[in-house]
Motif scaffolding. Structure first.
Motif, short mmCIF file in Angstrom:
data_model
loop_
_atom_site.label_atom_id
_atom_site.label_comp_id
_atom_site.label_asym_id
_atom_site.label_seq_id
_atom_site.Cartn_x
_atom_site.Cartn_y
_atom_site.Cartn_z
N HIS A 1 0.87 -1.18 0.00
CA HIS A 1 0.00 0.00 0.00
C HIS A 1 0.90 1.23 0.00
O HIS A 1 1.87 1.29 0.75
N TRP B 1 -4.25 -1.28 -7.91
CA TRP B 1 -5.41 -0.45 -7.61
C TRP B 1 -4.99 0.99 -7.32
O TRP B 1 -3.93 1.23 -6.76
N ARG B 2 -5.86 1.96 -7.67
CA ARG B 2 -5.64 3.37 -7.36
C ARG B 2 -6.93 3.95 -6.80
O ARG B 2 -8.02 3.73 -7.34
N CYS B 3 -6.82 4.72 -5.72
CA CYS B 3 -7.97 5.42 -5.17
C CYS B 3 -8.31 6.60 -6.09
O CYS B 3 -7.43 7.39 -6.44
N ASN B 4 -9.57 6.69 -6.49
CA ASN B 4 -10.02 7.78 -7.37
C ASN B 4 -10.02 9.14 -6.69
O ASN B 4 -10.06 10.16 -7.37
N ASP C 1 -4.06 7.09 -3.63
CA ASP C 1 -3.29 6.04 -2.96
C ASP C 1 -3.22 4.84 -3.90
O ASP C 1 -4.11 4.63 -4.72
N HIS D 1 -2.45 0.53 -4.30
CA HIS D 1 -2.55 -0.70 -3.53
C HIS D 1 -2.30 -1.89 -4.45
O HIS D 1 -2.78 -1.90 -5.59
N PRO E 1 -8.89 -4.44 -3.38
CA PRO E 1 -8.50 -3.18 -2.75
C PRO E 1 -9.12 -3.07 -1.36
O PRO E 1 -10.05 -3.81 -1.03
N CYS F 1 -10.69 3.60 1.78
CA CYS F 1 -9.33 4.13 1.63
C CYS F 1 -8.83 4.63 2.99
O CYS F 1 -9.52 5.39 3.66
N TYR G 1 -11.55 2.62 -5.02
CA TYR G 1 -10.44 2.07 -5.79
C TYR G 1 -10.89 1.53 -7.15
O TYR G 1 -11.94 0.92 -7.27
N GLU H 1 -9.14 -0.55 -10.71
CA GLU H 1 -7.99 -1.31 -11.17
C GLU H 1 -7.26 -0.51 -12.25
O GLU H 1 -7.89 0.13 -13.10
#
Length: 87
Positions: free
Chosen positions: A14, A45-48, A52, A54, A59, A63, A72, A74
């Motif tokens: 993370h 994974w990415r937090c919108n 962040d 992961h 995910p 968050c 999150y 992909e």
């Protein structure tokens, strides 16, 4: 604040201000490369909201930085590398 790399005992990563659970401990950039070279069934994974990153099969539900649920998405390896500036 600067984001930190965290890793759990299973090798999941993370990258954010806070770890997603107590299982995650501070890690180094080399840990990211080790995990990327051995993804197996893990996804990126990415937090919108706060961006962040992961690496895990799923995910975090929430968050750990911005506390948004189901934030999150992909992403592919190129986007992941660009966001952590490893290219």
């Amino acid at each position: 604040m600067e984001k930190t790399i965290f890793k759990d005992s299973k090798g999941n990563i993370h990258f954010g201000l806070n770890a997603p659970s107590e299982d995650f401990k501070k890690a180094e950039k080399k840990d990211i490369e080790n995990t990327l070279s051995n993804l197996k069934d893990r996804k990126l994974w990415r937090c919108n909201v706060c961006r962040d990153l992961h690496i895990d099969t799923e995910p975090p539900e929430e968050c750990p930085t911005c506390f948004v649920t189901d934030a999150y998405v992909e992403i592919d390896l190129n986007e992941f590398r660009k966001l952590i500036e490893l290219l």
